[in-house]
Scaffold this active site. Structure first.
Site, short mmCIF file in Angstrom:
data_model
loop_
_atom_site.label_atom_id
_atom_site.label_comp_id
_atom_site.label_asym_id
_atom_site.label_seq_id
_atom_site.Cartn_x
_atom_site.Cartn_y
_atom_site.Cartn_z
N GLY A 11 21.62 -7.27 94.75
CA GLY A 11 20.76 -7.85 95.78
C GLY A 11 19.32 -7.92 95.34
O GLY A 11 18.41 -7.58 96.11
N ALA A 12 19.10 -8.39 94.10
CA ALA A 12 17.76 -8.29 93.50
C ALA A 12 17.01 -9.61 93.46
O ALA A 12 16.06 -9.75 92.69
CB ALA A 12 17.86 -7.70 92.10
N ARG A 14 15.26 -10.82 95.88
CA ARG A 14 14.08 -10.77 96.75
C ARG A 14 13.82 -9.33 97.19
O ARG A 14 14.62 -8.43 96.95
CB ARG A 14 14.29 -11.66 97.98
CG ARG A 14 15.47 -11.23 98.85
CD ARG A 14 15.63 -12.12 100.05
NE ARG A 14 16.74 -11.69 100.89
CZ ARG A 14 17.02 -12.21 102.08
NH1 ARG A 14 16.26 -13.17 102.57
NH2 ARG A 14 18.05 -11.77 102.79
N ASN A 62 29.35 -11.43 94.93
CA ASN A 62 29.31 -10.85 96.28
C ASN A 62 29.86 -9.44 96.17
O ASN A 62 31.06 -9.24 95.91
CB ASN A 62 30.16 -11.70 97.23
CG ASN A 62 30.11 -11.19 98.66
OD1 ASN A 62 29.82 -10.03 98.92
ND2 ASN A 62 30.39 -12.06 99.61
N VAL A 63 29.01 -8.45 96.36
CA VAL A 63 29.43 -7.07 96.11
C VAL A 63 30.51 -6.58 97.05
O VAL A 63 31.18 -5.57 96.78
CB VAL A 63 28.23 -6.09 96.14
CG1 VAL A 63 27.24 -6.40 95.02
CG2 VAL A 63 27.54 -6.09 97.50
N SER A 141 18.79 4.26 104.05
CA SER A 141 17.75 3.89 105.01
C SER A 141 17.46 5.07 105.93
O SER A 141 18.34 5.91 106.18
CB SER A 141 18.21 2.70 105.86
OG SER A 141 17.33 2.48 106.95
N TYR A 154 24.41 -1.09 110.94
CA TYR A 154 23.52 -0.80 109.82
C TYR A 154 23.37 0.70 109.61
O TYR A 154 23.48 1.21 108.48
CB TYR A 154 22.16 -1.45 110.06
CG TYR A 154 21.20 -1.35 108.91
CD1 TYR A 154 21.36 -2.16 107.78
CD2 TYR A 154 20.13 -0.47 108.92
CE1 TYR A 154 20.48 -2.08 106.71
CE2 TYR A 154 19.24 -0.38 107.86
CZ TYR A 154 19.43 -1.20 106.76
OH TYR A 154 18.55 -1.12 105.70
N LYS A 158 24.58 2.87 106.33
CA LYS A 158 23.63 3.61 105.50
C LYS A 158 23.89 5.12 105.54
O LYS A 158 23.62 5.83 104.55
CB LYS A 158 22.20 3.30 105.93
CG LYS A 158 21.79 1.84 105.66
CD LYS A 158 21.90 1.48 104.19
CE LYS A 158 21.31 0.11 103.87
NZ LYS A 158 21.36 -0.21 102.43
#
Length: 246
Positions: A11-12, A14, A62-63, A141, A154, A158
């Site tokens: 996911g690098a 941005r 797509n991970v 997170s 989410y 996390k």
């Protein structure tokens, strides 16, 4: 320094992931920039790195796709011979109160944020054990520690990353492989740009330092853990959140 090290950042294209890629490259690592749908943006990050004298390439995957992750790891090891640093950063949000949350939104967030982290670690662990070295850095997170209203999916994903991190640290430590998590708080990225000013003001009131963090704050911690400075740190969740999780 990370000279001669091979790093994959998921996911690098941005935000935090892009900044981690830039920072690792500046320290000498060859960086593979994973992206799913933003090829142009991923290539722009790679171009920026190479223009500054670093080494970078891009890889679409797509991970959340178990088999695709396996192929990505095979291709990386085939091309570079090894992988030294894995940064699991890919993540999405689909916020809503739980009574309004759609099942597919819950599943989508868990599949990217948590299962995606499992997928990459699963497929590279044998190689890392063979090398007897490696650094795994998972981006969790503050929501996974404290919880957050409207983020059941989410926060759960996390929190799961934290449990996975600690377990991987125990499983892999005997071969000199470390696994740690970074738990960012509110960070100025495209993900938080969509928040209204009133929401941002309310969030700042929860932060002892009184402001959002910057992507570089997270990237510098990732670089610290990836380098030899982090060799004796494993199984830890390091909050970079301006003091929210005190």
């Amino acid at each position: 320094m990370l000279t001669d090290k091979i790093a994959l950042v998921t996911g690098a294209s941005r935000g935090i992931g892009a900044e981690i890629a830039r920072t690792l490259a500046k320290k000498g690592a060859t960086v593979i920039i994973n992206y799913n749908g933003s090829k142009e943006r991923a290539q722009a990050v790679a171009d920026e790195i190479t223009q500054e004298g670093g080494n970078a390439s891009i890889y679409q995957c797509n991970v959340s796709d178990f088999e695709a992750c396996g192929q990505m790891m095979k291709d990386i090891v085939k091309e570079y011979g090894r992988l030294d640093i894995l940064v699991n950063n890919a993540g999405i949000t689909k916020d809503n109160l739980i009574m309004k949350m759609k099942e597919e939104d819950f599943d989508a967030v868990l599949n990217i944020n948590l299962k995606g982290t499992f997928n990459t670690i699963h497929h590279i662990s044998r190689q890392l054990l063979k090398q007897r070295s490696g650094k795994i850095i998972n981006i969790s997170s503050v929501s996974g520690i404290l919880g957050n209203a409207g983020q059941a999916n989410y926060a759960a994903s996390k929190a799961g990353v934290i449990g996975l991190t600690k377990t991987m640290a125990r499983e892999l430590a005997s071969r000199g492989i470390t696994c740690n998590a970074i738990a960012p708080g509110f960070v100025d990225t495209e993900m938080t740009e969509v928040l209204s000013e009133s929401v941002k003001e309310a969030a700042c009131k929860q932060i002892p330092l009184g402001r959002f963090g910057q992507a570089k704050d997270i990237a510098q911690m990732a670089a610290f853990l990836a380098d030899e400075t982090g060799d004796y740190i494993t199984g830890q969740v390091i909050s970079v959140d301006g003091g929210m999780n005190m």
